[in-house]
Design a protein around this motif. Structure first.
Motif, PDB file in Angstrom:
ATOM      1  N   ASP A  95      81.965 -96.123 -32.767  1.00 18.81           N
ATOM      2  CA  ASP A  95      80.674 -95.963 -33.029  1.00 18.81           C
ATOM      3  C   ASP A  95      80.163 -96.811 -34.101  1.00 18.81           C
ATOM      4  N   ASP A 133      73.250 -93.576 -27.268  1.00 18.13           N
ATOM      5  CA  ASP A 133      72.538 -92.502 -28.032  1.00 18.13           C
ATOM      6  C   ASP A 133      71.406 -92.704 -28.731  1.00 18.13           C
ATOM      7  N   ASP A 192      62.816 -88.148 -29.839  1.00 16.83           N
ATOM      8  CA  ASP A 192      64.192 -88.141 -29.524  1.00 16.83           C
ATOM      9  C   ASP A 192      64.857 -88.665 -31.052  1.00 16.83           C
TER      10      ASP A 192
END
Length: 275
Positions: A123, A62, A17
């Motif tokens: 973010d 994420d 990932d």
């Protein structure tokens, strides 16, 4: 792939990932520290922290956010274990030098995260522990600082006329001067020798199949100057496996990205921080 390689088996899915985001974390780390070696050392330290304690990796966001958040934790905190290790270990010494210098304030971190890395204020706030309004204020603070920055003569090495014109416009709008636009390696070196620039913006692939990297090597052999490379394939220059650029802009670029890169390169050059 996810580093360090011998530890992949601890969490292969997490490594998979994170792998696509590593080149861009290296880009951010190098711009943040003003050095490939220091930036890459911080990235390795962040990856090792993930390998050592994968259960601590933030799984509620994420993967890219979690990766940058882990990196920011390494950067923002004084790691006594790293700083007190044997000075003969050049990797750890690099971390100590970069961290102790504290050369990139939070305002510039906010600017790099939003303008160069493309994070939203929300973010970016998550990454440096600030609310979006504070991020906006920090970015404005960084932009005000850029306005006060010493102006430079810039050499642009770019063989695509439209891109060269865009870069020239951005450079001039920032208050800098353009002392030449070169389209080949030989032309770039000749212009640099005739009028020594204070900054070089260099495309990787030039007309006549010459290389912007080779042109820059020739120039740096004669005198020191900060360099920003421009490429459509940044992953090729962000492997961490060989000498690579400290400052890198991806094509197609945003005006804000170029502005942040130029200001950060000059920030380190004017602070005389060694790379």
């Amino acid at each position: 792939m996810f580093e360090p390689k011998q530890e992949y088996s601890t969490d292969m899915s997490l490594g998979q990932d994170l792998a696509p985001h590593l080149p861009f974390l290296r880009r951010y780390a190098r711009a943040l520290t003003g050095s490939q070696s220091h930036g890459d050392t911080y990235v390795r330290a962040a990856l090792q922290a993930i390998v050592d304690a994968p259960e601590d990796f933030p799984r509620d966001v994420d993967p890219r956010l979690g990766l940058y958040r882990t990196f920011q934790a390494i950067w923002s905190s004084t790691n006594d274990e790293i700083e007190n290790r044997d000075a003969g270990d050049t990797g750890n010494e690099g971390i100590a030098q970069a961290r102790l210098a504290q050369v990139t304030p939070r305002s510039r971190q906010a600017l790099l995260l939003t303008a160069m890395e493309g994070f939203t204020p929300e973010d970016a706030g998550y990454l440096i522990e600030a609310d979006p309004a504070e991020i906006d204020a920090l970015v404005n603070e960084a932009l005000e600082e850029i306005e006060r920055q010493t102006h430079a003569d810039v050499l642009i090495i770019e063989d695509e006329p439209i891109i060269a014109m865009d870069l020239e416009t951005i450079v001039r709008d920032l208050g800098h001067s353009v002392n030449g636009v070169a389209v080949t390696r030989d032309e770039a070196v000749a212009q640099a020798m005739a009028h020594r620039p204070g900054l070089v913006l260099a495309d990787i692939q030039l007309a006549d199949d010459s290389s912007g990297i080779d042109a820059v090597k020739d120039i740096l052999a004669e005198f020191s100057v900060p360099v920003i490379f421009i490429t459509a394939f940044p992953e090729r220059l962000l492997t961490g496996e060989r000498p690579e650029p400290t400052f890198l802009i991806t094509k197609p670029f945003q005006r804000s990205t170029v502005k942040a890169a130029i200001s950060q390169a000059l920030f380190f050059d004017q602070a005389t921080v060694p790379a």
